[in-house]
Structure formats: structure tokens, C-alpha cells
Design an enzyme around this catalytic site. Structure first.
Site, mmCIF file in Angstrom:
data_model
loop_
_atom_site.group_PDB
_atom_site.id
_atom_site.type_symbol
_atom_site.label_atom_id
_atom_site.label_comp_id
_atom_site.label_asym_id
_atom_site.label_seq_id
_atom_site.Cartn_x
_atom_site.Cartn_y
_atom_site.Cartn_z
ATOM 1 N N GLU A 179 -14.888 66.274 24.729
ATOM 2 C CA GLU A 179 -13.790 66.218 25.678
ATOM 3 C C GLU A 179 -12.491 66.601 24.968
ATOM 4 O O GLU A 179 -11.834 65.739 24.376
ATOM 5 C CB GLU A 179 -13.658 64.799 26.243
ATOM 6 C CG GLU A 179 -14.884 64.316 26.980
ATOM 7 C CD GLU A 179 -14.549 63.284 28.046
ATOM 8 O OE1 GLU A 179 -15.000 63.453 29.171
ATOM 9 O OE2 GLU A 179 -13.806 62.319 27.740
ATOM 10 N N HIS A 204 -13.796 57.111 23.799
ATOM 11 C CA HIS A 204 -13.040 58.011 24.683
ATOM 12 C C HIS A 204 -11.643 58.245 24.101
ATOM 13 O O HIS A 204 -11.054 57.334 23.528
ATOM 14 C CB HIS A 204 -12.949 57.415 26.091
ATOM 15 C CG HIS A 204 -12.479 58.415 27.097
ATOM 16 N ND1 HIS A 204 -11.151 58.748 27.238
ATOM 17 C CD2 HIS A 204 -13.162 59.182 27.985
ATOM 18 C CE1 HIS A 204 -11.048 59.678 28.182
ATOM 19 N NE2 HIS A 204 -12.249 59.950 28.652
ATOM 20 N N GLY A 249 -7.771 65.475 32.608
ATOM 21 C CA GLY A 249 -6.815 65.096 33.645
ATOM 22 C C GLY A 249 -5.696 66.099 33.851
ATOM 23 O O GLY A 249 -4.716 65.822 34.546
ATOM 24 N N LYS A 284 -12.858 55.528 35.024
ATOM 25 C CA LYS A 284 -11.627 55.031 34.381
ATOM 26 C C LYS A 284 -11.108 53.823 35.171
ATOM 27 O O LYS A 284 -11.919 53.087 35.719
ATOM 28 C CB LYS A 284 -10.608 56.167 34.261
ATOM 29 C CG LYS A 284 -11.216 57.397 33.574
ATOM 30 C CD LYS A 284 -10.222 58.427 33.164
ATOM 31 C CE LYS A 284 -10.945 59.602 32.497
ATOM 32 N NZ LYS A 284 -10.046 60.655 32.036
ATOM 33 N N SER A 326 -11.435 68.061 33.167
ATOM 34 C CA SER A 326 -11.154 68.851 34.382
ATOM 35 C C SER A 326 -12.362 69.629 34.889
ATOM 36 O O SER A 326 -12.224 70.748 35.392
ATOM 37 C CB SER A 326 -9.958 69.793 34.142
ATOM 38 O OG SER A 326 -8.803 69.044 33.824
ATOM 39 N N ASN A 378 -17.056 59.093 34.945
ATOM 40 C CA ASN A 378 -16.282 58.052 34.260
ATOM 41 C C ASN A 378 -15.127 57.713 35.202
ATOM 42 O O ASN A 378 -14.177 58.489 35.321
ATOM 43 C CB ASN A 378 -15.770 58.587 32.914
ATOM 44 C CG ASN A 378 -14.791 57.619 32.255
ATOM 45 O OD1 ASN A 378 -14.641 56.479 32.691
ATOM 46 N ND2 ASN A 378 -14.126 58.078 31.201
ATOM 47 N N GLU A 410 -8.845 58.371 25.445
ATOM 48 C CA GLU A 410 -7.812 57.461 25.949
ATOM 49 C C GLU A 410 -7.844 56.144 25.174
ATOM 50 O O GLU A 410 -6.807 55.522 24.937
ATOM 51 C CB GLU A 410 -8.005 57.245 27.457
ATOM 52 C CG GLU A 410 -7.603 58.484 28.244
ATOM 53 C CD GLU A 410 -8.334 58.699 29.555
ATOM 54 O OE1 GLU A 410 -8.983 57.759 30.060
ATOM 55 O OE2 GLU A 410 -8.261 59.839 30.072
HETATM 56 P P1 13P Z 1 -11.062 64.503 34.018
HETATM 57 O O1 13P Z 1 -12.344 65.024 34.609
HETATM 58 O O2 13P Z 1 -10.232 63.728 35.008
HETATM 59 O O3 13P Z 1 -10.295 65.574 33.324
HETATM 60 O O4 13P Z 1 -11.472 63.426 32.896
HETATM 61 C C1 13P Z 1 -12.452 63.744 31.989
HETATM 62 C C2 13P Z 1 -12.780 62.523 31.216
HETATM 63 O O5 13P Z 1 -11.964 62.011 30.462
HETATM 64 C C3 13P Z 1 -14.118 61.938 31.406
HETATM 65 O O6 13P Z 1 -14.368 60.947 30.459
#
Ligand code: 13P
Length: 248
Positions: free
Chosen positions: A166, A94, A172, A11, A209, A9, A96
Site C-alpha cells: 500500500e 497499516h 485515500g 477503518k 484507491s 478494510n 496509518e
Molecule cells: P483506500 O482504498 O481508501 O485508498 O485505502 C486503502 C487502504 O488503506 C486499505 O488498507
């Protein structure tokens, strides 16, 4: 050997200049791996993904979409538009998007239904915040998110979804869930989906992560079918190592 799903992903990252060598190399990397490989790119790079990844082993798609087919929704992108670009996948729900864009379970449910109607595989994300985990609410939050996102769906529809656990506190942050925490929640979610929807073999990824140093530990857990990868998919070397993960 377990067949893993390794899906990136991106982002709001990458550029045309960066994606050109990335797409070129990832088709080769994926062709040499027995795992399933995918990338979810910013909308504006879907044209490029279609041009460079179509016909390869790499699945591709978007990170969101609107649930309406068309209309006065300035700035939004519909499932029809994703279909135009040959998308295989779309990330939905997601954390976010839930946190920064206030997406509700009801809205995510409408999006899941629309993606399924168009033959695009939803990657449906769920997961608790740190406060929810510390308040012993993680399981009830996850249950609400899953049952809410799957409202009115039957067994056949649910079996076409890829799920991604997640935990918000692991995204992150550099600190993943432990493999035991990930396994525990994913097996809970799989049991819930089996009980509520009759789907016994749902595909469920871990995200948060995930990186080469912790991939084998996490992905070798029996209920975990792969990873949804943020930061580590941006560096092709790291993503390549993840794609080449082999577990029993
Ligand atoms: P990270 O791997 O950067 O922690 O992000 C995970 C994520 O949100 C994938 O959708």
C-alpha cells in the site's frame, strides 16, 4: 481465471445500522463469486460479524491487535480476544498505524508472530511515502519493512501471511499507483520473500484507491493476487463490483 483476494478494510467507519444490511448482502455476493472475500471491521463490530458472517464464505477480522496476551494495556485488544470472536484475519502494520500511532517494525514483528501463533492470518501492510519514492528510497524502505516485520520467522510461518503493498501516497487520495508501479513493487517484494525466506508463492495484494474503474487493470497484473480496499469497500455496490472482478 485467476482467483483474487478482495478484502475490505473499513477503518474507523460504519455503524450497527449500516452493517446489518451490509453483512446480510455481502454473504450472498460472496457466495456467488469464485474470489476470496474478507472484511476487517472496527473491533466493536466483531461480535456482529461473528453472528452474521460465521459459516458464510466471507472471512472477517480486525484492523490491529496488541502483541501481549493480556495485562495492563488500557484500551488495547489481544489476539486471544480476536480468537474469541472467531477472527480469520487481522490487518497489521497499516501505514496509518505506523504514522499516527508510531508503530515500529519491531512491534509489528511481535504482532505478526502472535497472530500466527493464534492461527489468525496477518494481512501485513508495507509501502513507501511520496517523499521516499521521490528520493529513490521506495525499494529500500519496502525491504526494511518486510525484513523487519518477518524477523525470526521461518518458511512455514511466512507462507501463512497475506501481504499488502500500500503506497502511502495512493491511500485515500483517489489516485492509485499505476498498474505498472504496483506490479513492479509487488514482484520486487515477492522476489525478496523468495530469496530471504524460501517462500515462492506468497500472496500479495495491492491497496490504495482501488476502485471498480481501475481494478481490472491493476488486478490483471501477473504478480498481484488481489486488493486491500479502503474507501470503496464502504459502498456495497462498489465492493460488489470489485468482488466480481474477473481476470485471467
Ligand atoms: P483506500 O482504498 O481508501 O485508498 O485505502 C486503502 C487502504 O488503506 C486499505 O488498507
Amino acid at each position: 481465471m485467476k482467483k483474487l483476494y478482495l478484502i475490505g478494510n473499513m477503518k474507523m467507519n460504519m455503524s450497527i445500522a449500516e452493517l446489518e444490511p451490509y453483512f446480510e448482502n455481502i454473504t450472498t455476493i460472496a457466495s456467488q463469486s469464485s474470489n476470496v472475500v474478507g472484511v476487517c471491521v472496527p473491533y466493536v463490530y466483531l461480535d456482529m460479524a461473528q453472528g452474521m458472517l460465521n459459516g458464510s464464505k466471507v472471512l472477517y477480522g480486525a484492523q490491529n491487535m496488541h502483541f501481549q496476551d493480556s495485562g495492563a494495556y488500557t484500551g488495547e485488544i489481544s489476539a486471544n480476544m480476536l480468537e474469541d470472536f472467531g477472527c480469520d484475519l487481522v490487518v497489521l502494520g497499516h501505514s496509518e498505524r505506523r504514522a499516527y500511532f508510531h508503530e515500529s517494525d519491531e512491534e509489528i514483528n511481535l504482532k505478526v508472530k502472535k497472530a500466527l501463533e493464534k492461527g489468525i492470518t496477518p494481512i501485513l501492510c508495507f509501502g513507501e511515502t511520496l517523499e521516499e519514492r521521490e528520493g529513490s528510497m521506495a525499494h529500500s524502505v519496502v525491504e526494511r519493512q518486510i525484513v523487519g516485520a518477518l524477523a525470526d520467522l521461518g518458511e512455514e510461518d511466512v507462507s501463512r501471511i497475506i501481504f499488502a503493498y500500500e503506497p502511502v501516497w495512493a491511500i485515500g487520495t483517489g489516485v492509485s499507483a499505476t498498474s505498472e508501479q504496483a506490479e513492479e513493487m509487488i514482484s520486487f517484494a515477492k522476489r525478496l520473500i523468495a530469496d530471504e525466506f524460501g517462500v515462492n508463492n506468497s500472496i500479495m495484494l495491492y491497496g490504495g484507491s482501488l476502485k471498480p474503474s481501475n481494478a481490472e487493470d491493476i488486478l490483471s497484473k501477473p504478480s498481484i493476487d488481489g486488493g486491500l480496499i479502503g474507501g470503496a469497500c464502504l459502498k456495497l455496490q462498489d465492493f460488489e463490483q470489485l468482488i466480481n472482478t474477473k481476470v485471467e
